[in-house]
Scaffold this active site. Structure first.
Site, PDB file in Angstrom:
ATOM      1  N   GLU A 130       0.811  -1.231   0.000  1.00 38.15           N
ATOM      2  CA  GLU A 130       0.000   0.000   0.000  1.00 38.15           C
ATOM      3  C   GLU A 130       0.838   1.272   0.000  1.00 38.15           C
ATOM      4  O   GLU A 130       0.609   2.179   0.799  1.00 38.15           O
ATOM      5  CB  GLU A 130      -0.971  -0.018   1.191  1.00 38.15           C
ATOM      6  CG  GLU A 130      -1.897  -1.216   1.161  1.00 38.15           C
ATOM      7  CD  GLU A 130      -2.750  -1.356   2.430  1.00 38.15           C
ATOM      8  OE1 GLU A 130      -2.745  -0.449   3.270  1.00 38.15           O
ATOM      9  OE2 GLU A 130      -3.426  -2.398   2.558  1.00 38.15           O
ATOM     10  N   ASN A 176       2.197  -5.280  -3.012  1.00 36.57           N
ATOM     11  CA  ASN A 176       0.814  -5.637  -2.686  1.00 36.57           C
ATOM     12  C   ASN A 176      -0.021  -4.374  -2.471  1.00 36.57           C
ATOM     13  O   ASN A 176       0.420  -3.458  -1.766  1.00 36.57           O
ATOM     14  CB  ASN A 176       0.841  -6.464  -1.386  1.00 36.57           C
ATOM     15  CG  ASN A 176      -0.461  -7.158  -1.067  1.00 36.57           C
ATOM     16  OD1 ASN A 176      -1.038  -7.809  -1.934  1.00 36.57           O
ATOM     17  ND2 ASN A 176      -0.936  -7.031   0.164  1.00 36.57           N
ATOM     18  N   HIS A 218     -10.138  -6.382  -1.871  1.00 33.82           N
ATOM     19  CA  HIS A 218     -11.165  -6.024  -0.874  1.00 33.82           C
ATOM     20  C   HIS A 218     -12.280  -5.305  -1.617  1.00 33.82           C
ATOM     21  O   HIS A 218     -12.161  -4.128  -1.948  1.00 33.82           O
ATOM     22  CB  HIS A 218     -10.576  -5.097   0.203  1.00 33.82           C
ATOM     23  CG  HIS A 218      -9.586  -5.757   1.092  1.00 33.82           C
ATOM     24  ND1 HIS A 218      -9.933  -6.771   1.969  1.00 33.82           N
ATOM     25  CD2 HIS A 218      -8.254  -5.569   1.252  1.00 33.82           C
ATOM     26  CE1 HIS A 218      -8.846  -7.166   2.630  1.00 33.82           C
ATOM     27  NE2 HIS A 218      -7.816  -6.464   2.195  1.00 33.82           N
ATOM     28  N   GLU A 249      -5.931 -10.822  -0.627  1.00 38.28           N
ATOM     29  CA  GLU A 249      -6.741 -10.502   0.577  1.00 38.28           C
ATOM     30  C   GLU A 249      -8.224 -10.417   0.226  1.00 38.28           C
ATOM     31  O   GLU A 249      -8.923  -9.498   0.667  1.00 38.28           O
ATOM     32  CB  GLU A 249      -6.290  -9.165   1.187  1.00 38.28           C
ATOM     33  CG  GLU A 249      -4.807  -9.067   1.487  1.00 38.28           C
ATOM     34  CD  GLU A 249      -4.404  -7.770   2.202  1.00 38.28           C
ATOM     35  OE1 GLU A 249      -5.275  -7.017   2.670  1.00 38.28           O
ATOM     36  OE2 GLU A 249      -3.197  -7.514   2.285  1.00 38.28           O
ATOM     37  N   ASP A 251     -12.031 -10.303   0.021  1.00 39.10           N
ATOM     38  CA  ASP A 251     -13.310 -10.398   0.726  1.00 39.10           C
ATOM     39  C   ASP A 251     -14.265  -9.411   0.064  1.00 39.10           C
ATOM     40  O   ASP A 251     -13.827  -8.467  -0.589  1.00 39.10           O
ATOM     41  CB  ASP A 251     -13.203 -10.205   2.248  1.00 39.10           C
ATOM     42  CG  ASP A 251     -12.498  -8.942   2.695  1.00 39.10           C
ATOM     43  OD1 ASP A 251     -12.318  -8.027   1.876  1.00 39.10           O
ATOM     44  OD2 ASP A 251     -12.141  -8.870   3.891  1.00 39.10           O
TER      45      ASP A 251
HETATM   46  O1  G3I Z   1      -3.600  -6.943  19.431  1.00 40.65           O
HETATM   47  C1  G3I Z   1      -4.486  -5.965  19.944  1.00 40.65           C
HETATM   48  C2  G3I Z   1      -5.087  -6.432  21.244  1.00 40.65           C
HETATM   49  O2  G3I Z   1      -4.063  -6.594  22.197  1.00 40.65           O
HETATM   50  C3  G3I Z   1      -6.127  -5.413  21.696  1.00 40.65           C
HETATM   51  O3  G3I Z   1      -6.770  -5.888  22.833  1.00 40.65           O
HETATM   52  C4  G3I Z   1      -7.157  -5.172  20.603  1.00 40.65           C
HETATM   53  C5  G3I Z   1      -8.172  -4.096  20.983  1.00 40.65           C
HETATM   54  O4  G3I Z   1      -8.558  -3.333  19.868  1.00 40.65           O
HETATM   55  O5  G3I Z   1      -6.492  -4.750  19.451  1.00 40.65           O
HETATM   56  C6  G3I Z   1      -5.587  -5.711  18.961  1.00 40.65           C
HETATM   57  O6  G3I Z   1      -4.990  -5.257  17.795  1.00 40.65           O
HETATM   58  C7  G3I Z   1      -5.810  -5.197  16.639  1.00 40.65           C
HETATM   59  C8  G3I Z   1      -5.205  -6.139  15.589  1.00 40.65           C
HETATM   60  O7  G3I Z   1      -5.924  -6.020  14.386  1.00 40.65           O
HETATM   61  C9  G3I Z   1      -5.211  -7.602  16.022  1.00 40.65           C
HETATM   62  O8  G3I Z   1      -6.511  -8.039  16.205  1.00 40.65           O
HETATM   63  C10 G3I Z   1      -5.838  -3.787  16.119  1.00 40.65           C
HETATM   64  O9  G3I Z   1      -6.535  -2.961  17.045  1.00 40.65           O
HETATM   65  C11 G3I Z   1      -6.506  -3.736  14.758  1.00 40.65           C
HETATM   66  O10 G3I Z   1      -6.354  -2.422  14.235  1.00 40.65           O
HETATM   67  C12 G3I Z   1      -5.860  -4.733  13.829  1.00 40.65           C
HETATM   68  O11 G3I Z   1      -6.556  -4.694  12.588  1.00 40.65           O
HETATM   69  C13 G3I Z   1      -5.884  -5.298  11.490  1.00 40.65           C
HETATM   70  C14 G3I Z   1      -5.640  -4.248  10.405  1.00 40.65           C
HETATM   71  O12 G3I Z   1      -5.024  -4.847   9.293  1.00 40.65           O
HETATM   72  C15 G3I Z   1      -4.774  -3.131  10.967  1.00 40.65           C
HETATM   73  O13 G3I Z   1      -4.258  -2.310  10.011  1.00 40.65           O
HETATM   74  C16 G3I Z   1      -6.764  -6.394  10.919  1.00 40.65           C
HETATM   75  O14 G3I Z   1      -6.890  -7.445  11.885  1.00 40.65           O
HETATM   76  C17 G3I Z   1      -6.177  -6.932   9.623  1.00 40.65           C
HETATM   77  O15 G3I Z   1      -7.108  -7.779   9.008  1.00 40.65           O
HETATM   78  C18 G3I Z   1      -5.875  -5.786   8.673  1.00 40.65           C
HETATM   79  O16 G3I Z   1      -5.268  -6.322   7.513  1.00 40.65           O
HETATM   80  C19 G3I Z   1      -4.958  -5.415   6.454  1.00 40.65           C
HETATM   81  C20 G3I Z   1      -3.752  -5.980   5.718  1.00 40.65           C
HETATM   82  O17 G3I Z   1      -2.697  -6.207   6.611  1.00 40.65           O
HETATM   83  C21 G3I Z   1      -3.312  -5.038   4.596  1.00 40.65           C
HETATM   84  N1  G3I Z   1      -4.410  -4.743   3.698  1.00 40.65           N
HETATM   85  C22 G3I Z   1      -5.627  -4.278   4.334  1.00 40.65           C
HETATM   86  C23 G3I Z   1      -6.074  -5.246   5.418  1.00 40.65           C
HETATM   87  C24 G3I Z   1      -7.384  -4.808   6.019  1.00 40.65           C
HETATM   88  O18 G3I Z   1      -7.257  -3.593   6.692  1.00 40.65           O
END
Ligand code: G3I
Length: 340
Positions: A130, A176, A218, A249, A251
């Site tokens: 990105e 990517n 997405h 990715e 969905d």
């Molecule tokens: O690990 C913490 C946890 O300790 C805490 O309790 C909780 C409370 O909010 O947050 C947890 O972290 C979260 C993490 O996912 C793990 O679950 C973050 O807040 C959350 O922001 C994070 O989101 C991820 C996102 O990327 C962040 O940028 C998504 O799971 C993940 O699916 C998403 O993936 C991205 C790809 O890497 C790149 N392309 C887009 C895609 C979707 O956004």
């Protein structure tokens, strides 16, 4: 006829769900339905190096072991991205205690350490993720965006690929991004797919070791559908540069209305249908092009999808519902594979 059976089908894996003893179905389906896996979060920088110099390889190594046990290939996600960076890095840059020269060294060390740690175990690396803006960003003219471009300038992209290659010469190195499923699908003067294409072409011309372009996929049913020819044409243009491609990715989310929350099937079913159609378009285009190596969904069940967390009123994006009932999209994907 003439279609392939060698396409790898993958999913992003949520390690907390994989290890949840109360949810054995997640692990069982991850093991049985997919031939490649991607870490949804545990190979990101904030997870791997939460404290400077102290690496936390555990969860990522666990995924690698799981993949080996299940005869699956691993997509490495992600070496360079502007999100999910550790606090010590972003705050060090913000308060000036990390200089630009040091930041470049830090990035080089990160790529080298991570790629070496997983050497021989990663099939495809998302080296840079990105890096390009969207037409709705400011300024609207497409540009290299985010933390790394801001602090190091766009050359970090070429550097990142070179450092990754040096650390593991056999891994396939990918750029990517999202919104690059088709050429000319938005403002023609501001076509993100074209921008990424031009970038890849320039990198290749400069001898930078880039092997592939990953299209995240997405999508949302409220944005209308692509058609297979459009998507296939984009894959072919990248392949004509000599690059591999992959959907990385996928969905397909929908806006959730109150009626849908109350179970109104007249509103739910058309969305499920449209979602399935979008999955199928991307999959058919990929199946038709032997340079398209893998088709990865970004999680397979609505139970753990990132979509509601991110978009609030959107959901239903995955191929199984939250009770692990396969949806129409799953059946279409399965059918595509069986009958192709
Ligand atoms: O690990 C913490 C946890 O300790 C805490 O309790 C909780 C409370 O909010 O947050 C947890 O972290 C979260 C993490 O996912 C793990 O679950 C973050 O807040 C959350 O922001 C994070 O989101 C991820 C996102 O990327 C962040 O940028 C998504 O799971 C993940 O699916 C998403 O993936 C991205 C790809 O890497 C790149 N392309 C887009 C895609 C979707 O956004």
């Amino acid at each position: 006829l003439g279609m392939r059976h060698d396409l790898f089908i993958g999913t992003a894996v949520d390690m907390a769900a994989l290890n949840d003893p109360a949810d054995p179905q997640y692990r069982q389906l991850t093991a049985s339905q997919f031939s490649t896996v991607t870490a949804e979060n545990v190979m990101k920088w904030e997870s791997l190096e939460p404290t400077r110099g102290v690496y936390n390889w555990g969860p990522a190594d666990e995924l690698i072991a799981f993949a080996k046990q299940n005869n699956q290939r691993v997509r490495g996600h992600v070496l360079v991205w502007h999100n999910q960076l550790p606090g010590w890095l972003t705050s060090g840059v913000a308060d000036g205690s990390i200089s630009t020269a040091e930041l470049r060294d830090i990035l080089k060390n990160h790529i080298t350490n991570v790629v070496k740690h997983f050497k021989g175990k990663i099939w495809q690396w998302d080296v840079v993720n990105e890096a390009v803006s969207d037409p709705w960003d400011t300024p609207s003219t497409l540009h290299y965006k985010g933390f790394w471009a801001q602090h190091l300038g766009p050359d970090y992209v070429a550097d990142a690929f070179r450092w990754a290659r040096a650390a593991d010469p056999k891994a396939l190195l990918f750029y990517n991004d999202y919104n690059i499923e088709a050429f000319g699908s938005g403002d023609p003067a501001n076509d993100k797919t074209q921008f990424v294409y031009d970038m890849a072409k320039q990198l290749l011309a400069a001898g930078v070791p880039i092997d592939g372009v990953g299209s995240q996929g997405h999508l949302g049913t409220q944005y209308g559908n692509f058609d297979t020819l459009q998507v296939a044409a984009a894959l072919k243009k990248f392949a004509d540069l000599g690059l591999a491609t992959a959907f990385t990715e996928v969905d397909v989310r929908s806006q959730i209305t109150e009626a849908m929350e109350n179970g109104d099937s007249n509103e739910i079913n058309p969305r499920l249908q449209a979602s399935a159609a979008n999955y199928s378009v991307l999959l058919q285009a990929c199946l038709a092009d032997r340079h398209c190596l893998s088709f990865t969904v970004w999680g397979f069940t609505d139970k753990y999808s990132w979509v509601p967390n991110w978009f609030g009123s959107e959901g239903l994006a995955n191929i199984y519902d939250e009770n692990y009932q396969p949806k129409r999209a799953y059946n279409l994907m399965k059918g595509d594979l069986i009958y192709s």
